[in-house]
Design a protein around this motif. Structure first.
Motif, PDB file in Angstrom:
ATOM      1  N   ALA A   1      60.901  98.631  92.607  1.00  0.00           N
ATOM      2  CA  ALA A   1      61.597  97.337  92.664  1.00  0.00           C
ATOM      3  C   ALA A   1      62.724  97.301  91.625  1.00  0.00           C
ATOM      4  CB  ALA A   1      60.596  96.222  92.377  1.00  0.00           C
TER       5      ALA A   1
ATOM      6  N   VAL B   1      58.629  88.410  89.583  1.00  0.00           N
ATOM      7  CA  VAL B   1      57.531  89.177  88.988  1.00  0.00           C
ATOM      8  C   VAL B   1      57.849  89.428  87.520  1.00  0.00           C
ATOM      9  CG1 VAL B   1      56.173  91.299  89.158  1.00  0.00           C
ATOM     10  CG2 VAL B   1      57.168  90.298  91.233  1.00  0.00           C
TER      11      VAL B   1
ATOM     12  N   VAL C   1      50.615  91.127  84.497  1.00  0.00           N
ATOM     13  CA  VAL C   1      51.584  90.933  85.578  1.00  0.00           C
ATOM     14  C   VAL C   1      51.456  89.508  86.123  1.00  0.00           C
ATOM     15  CG1 VAL C   1      52.297  91.679  87.891  1.00  0.00           C
ATOM     16  CG2 VAL C   1      51.549  93.367  86.210  1.00  0.00           C
TER      17      VAL C   1
ATOM     18  N   GLU D   1      61.061  91.705  87.561  1.00  0.00           N
ATOM     19  CA  GLU D   1      61.175  92.598  88.701  1.00  0.00           C
ATOM     20  C   GLU D   1      61.335  91.849  90.015  1.00  0.00           C
ATOM     21  OE1 GLU D   1      58.558  96.338  88.232  1.00  0.00           O
ATOM     22  OE2 GLU D   1      57.838  95.348  90.033  1.00  0.00           O
ATOM     23  N   GLN D   2      62.016  92.475  90.926  1.00  0.00           N
ATOM     24  CA  GLN D   2      62.140  91.977  92.295  1.00  0.00           C
ATOM     25  C   GLN D   2      60.760  92.005  92.953  1.00  0.00           C
ATOM     26  OE1 GLN D   2      63.747  95.241  94.404  1.00  0.00           O
ATOM     27  NE2 GLN D   2      63.946  94.185  96.365  1.00  0.00           N
ATOM     28  N   PHE D   3      60.427  90.983  93.726  1.00  0.00           N
ATOM     29  CA  PHE D   3      59.144  90.922  94.424  1.00  0.00           C
ATOM     30  C   PHE D   3      59.220  91.766  95.691  1.00  0.00           C
ATOM     31  CE2 PHE D   3      56.336  89.029  97.631  1.00  0.00           C
ATOM     32  CZ  PHE D   3      55.130  89.049  96.955  1.00  0.00           C
ATOM     33  N   LEU D   4      58.246  92.648  95.871  1.00  0.00           N
ATOM     34  CA  LEU D   4      58.208  93.466  97.084  1.00  0.00           C
ATOM     35  C   LEU D   4      57.087  92.959  97.979  1.00  0.00           C
ATOM     36  CD1 LEU D   4      58.623  97.041  95.532  1.00  0.00           C
ATOM     37  CD2 LEU D   4      60.373  95.659  96.664  1.00  0.00           C
TER      38      LEU D   4
ATOM     39  N   LYS E   1      41.840  93.873  95.337  1.00  0.00           N
ATOM     40  CA  LYS E   1      41.931  93.369  93.964  1.00  0.00           C
ATOM     41  C   LYS E   1      41.430  91.940  93.765  1.00  0.00           C
ATOM     42  CE  LYS E   1      45.265  96.276  91.696  1.00  0.00           C
ATOM     43  NZ  LYS E   1      46.041  97.092  92.618  1.00  0.00           N
TER      44      LYS E   1
HETATM   45  P1  AMP Z   1      50.263  96.146  88.134  1.00  0.00           P
HETATM   46  O1  AMP Z   1      49.462  95.749  86.919  1.00  0.00           O
HETATM   47  O2  AMP Z   1      51.606  96.672  87.869  1.00  0.00           O
HETATM   48  O3  AMP Z   1      49.431  96.967  89.090  1.00  0.00           O
HETATM   49  O4  AMP Z   1      50.453  94.813  88.979  1.00  0.00           O
HETATM   50  C1  AMP Z   1      49.348  94.078  89.430  1.00  0.00           C
HETATM   51  C2  AMP Z   1      49.591  93.631  90.838  1.00  0.00           C
HETATM   52  O5  AMP Z   1      50.715  92.767  90.893  1.00  0.00           O
HETATM   53  C3  AMP Z   1      49.919  94.766  91.809  1.00  0.00           C
HETATM   54  O6  AMP Z   1      48.789  95.410  92.278  1.00  0.00           O
HETATM   55  C4  AMP Z   1      50.641  93.994  92.890  1.00  0.00           C
HETATM   56  O7  AMP Z   1      49.705  93.367  93.741  1.00  0.00           O
HETATM   57  C5  AMP Z   1      51.383  92.951  92.122  1.00  0.00           C
HETATM   58  N1  AMP Z   1      52.778  93.364  91.881  1.00  0.00           N
HETATM   59  C6  AMP Z   1      53.242  94.025  90.814  1.00  0.00           C
HETATM   60  N2  AMP Z   1      54.573  94.239  90.915  1.00  0.00           N
HETATM   61  C7  AMP Z   1      54.952  93.702  92.092  1.00  0.00           C
HETATM   62  C8  AMP Z   1      56.205  93.594  92.787  1.00  0.00           C
HETATM   63  N3  AMP Z   1      57.341  94.065  92.279  1.00  0.00           N
HETATM   64  N4  AMP Z   1      56.206  92.976  93.978  1.00  0.00           N
HETATM   65  C9  AMP Z   1      55.068  92.467  94.506  1.00  0.00           C
HETATM   66  N5  AMP Z   1      53.872  92.525  93.904  1.00  0.00           N
HETATM   67  C10 AMP Z   1      53.803  93.130  92.713  1.00  0.00           C
END
Ligand code: AMP
Ligand code: GLY
Length: 436
Positions: free
Chosen positions: A122, A147, A159, A191-194, A220
């Motif tokens: 992203a 994000v 996050v 961050e951009q949302f994906l 999760k």
């Molecule tokens: P992480 O700790 O980086 O794994 O982030 C935790 C959760 O947040 C991920 O498993 C995703 O479900 C969500 N997430 C993180 N970054 C993004 C993103 N850029 N776009 C959408 N969902 C995100």
């Protein structure tokens, strides 16, 4: 071979189980371990982050291999500690080095690494106290949702996905100005949302070559239908039906190969596991995060399907000869369902006795072997005398292997129905979207 496993979760129990299936006879020590690992080796009261204590134990017990389960010792540099110590240098230890572990330990490092090596992820910007005002105006102009990611390790809580600009600015402010996630969270990645579906991909690398382990999907959220709070993971399935060969080839070409090449180019010492947290958006893979270890509960399914000898794999990782190992992946499906303490991931009580009634009817349950069956990996459990007590949020990972997902679910549910502890909870819909 004498092996020390660091950690105490379902992942570590699964690693212990897998190591004992190696053709090399293995004597296991697990620090600190749980009631499940106590049945496979000797639990040792040791804090994996106390490197001096780990050293003393390794020397006294003549340990020849150390498998590091969680990320914290790696981010703190346990691999480097072993490499720099004359008396420990000969011991095989799963890495990476502290520098390599920054792929998980610092979101900003990971994002910059991906940018340098054109790895799809992203779009982002990073801000800290010095660029606070700039950060706020960036957030004001950002599309929703936004994000926010604390830079450093935040025990899976760093996050935030904000649905309004106001919420994003408030959260940003409490991260940068009030250290909501500690000092390392004062730097924030925006961050951009994906929008897509997530999957986890794992490799074991010696820094030049790698062996691909099976992929998995993790669930999760605490609630049925992926609702409610985030947890460490409520279940997992492998293989992932939407990870088609065509899609996985893109993952290899655009993500795995450039990551390994990037580590090599930057002279980062990386002998260990890489966990790619990916998201599939319109059939294109993007990296959400890197982790420098195996996942939990993903390990509880991927090791059921990975048929190679684990001691051989880790020896080859250490010697730099992974190119000689061809992965042998079971075509069958594996599923794990987590039994958790009521209240998790919020507050919950510990110390409830666990009844494993299926152990009283051994003929009725298909215990796991090469052909499939069920195995219950312990996570948050401890022994008190003969009794197994709950000792954490995630308590047991009921894992099964069979030729179809529906069969796995039947097996796991049958065993789950014969396990009892006070306020036990589990998600009843793990893997249901993949049942024909
Ligand atoms: P992480 O700790 O980086 O794994 O982030 C935790 C959760 O947040 C991920 O498993 C995703 O479900 C969500 N997430 C993180 N970054 C993004 C993103 N850029 N776009 C959408 N969902 C995100
Ligand atoms: N299950 C996700 C993780 O281990 O981080």
């Amino acid at each position: 071979m004498k092996v020390l496993i660091l950690g105490s979760g379902g992942r570590e129990h699964a690693i212990a189980w897998k190591l004992l299936r190696s053709s090399t006879p293995v004597e296991l020590f697990i620090a600190p371990g749980n009631a499940g690992t106590a049945a496979l080796g000797t639990n040792v009261t040791l804090n994996p982050n106390d490197f001096a204590a780990v050293k003393t134990f390794c020397l006294e017990a003549h340990i020849e291999m150390v498998v590091v389960g969680p990320e914290e010792p790696l981010v703190r540099g346990i691999y480097d500690y072993f490499k720099e110590d004359e008396a420990l240098r000969h011991i095989i230890i799963t890495g990476p080095s502290a520098k390599g572990a920054q792929l998980e330990g610092s979101k900003a490092f990971a994002k910059a690494f991906m940018m340098r090596h054109q790895i799809p992820t992203a779009a982002y910007r990073e801000f800290d106290e010095n660029s606070y005002e700039e950060g706020v105006s960036y957030l004001r102009n950002h599309t929703l949702p936004i994000v926010l990611k604390a830079d450093g390790l935040a025990a899976g809580k760093g996050v935030l996905i904000c649905s309004s600009t106001e919420e994003a600015i408030n959260e940003f402010s409490s991260m940068v100005r009030e250290s909501k996630f500690g000092d390392s969270g004062k730097k924030v990645v925006v961050e951009q949302f994906l929008d897509g579906i997530e999957l986890s991909v794992f490799v074991c690398t010696d820094g030049a070559h790698y062996v691909m382990l099976p992929e998995a999907k993790d669930y999760k959220k605490i609630g049925v239908g992926d609702t409610g709070l985030n947890t460490g993971g409520m279940g997992a399935v492998s293989p992932v039906p939407f990870a088609t060969p065509h899609f996985m080839q893109k993952v290899i070409d655009r993500i795995v190969d450039p990551t390994i090449a990037g580590l090599r180019q930057e002279n980062i010492d990386y002998k260990g596991f890489i966990f790619f947290g990916l998201i599939k958006v319109d059939d294109e893979p993007y990296v959400i995060e890197y982790n420098c270890r195996l996942g939990d509960p993903e390990t509880e399914v991927i090791l059921l399907r990975f048929r190679n000898d684990f001691v051989e794999l880790l020896k080859a990782m250490h010697e730099g000869s992974l190119s000689g190992i061809t992965p042998d992946i079971d075509k069958n499906t594996a599923v794990t369902i987590m039994a958790v303490s009521g209240g998790y991931p919020g507050t919950y009580s510990k110390g409830y006795p666990i009844a494993f009634n299926y152990l009283n009817n051994p003929m009725e349950i298909k215990h796991i072997d090469e052909e499939g069956g069920v195995v219950v990996f312990h996570a948050g459990t401890r022994l008190e005398g003969e009794e197994v007590l709950t000792n954490g949020g995630r308590v047991l990972a009921v894992s099964s292997l069979a030729d179809a997902i529906g069969e796995c679910l039947e097996l796991s549910m049958e065993v789950m129905g014969q396990i009892h502890f006070d306020k036990m909870y589990y998600r009843e819909d793990i893997g249901h979207e993949f049942v024909d």
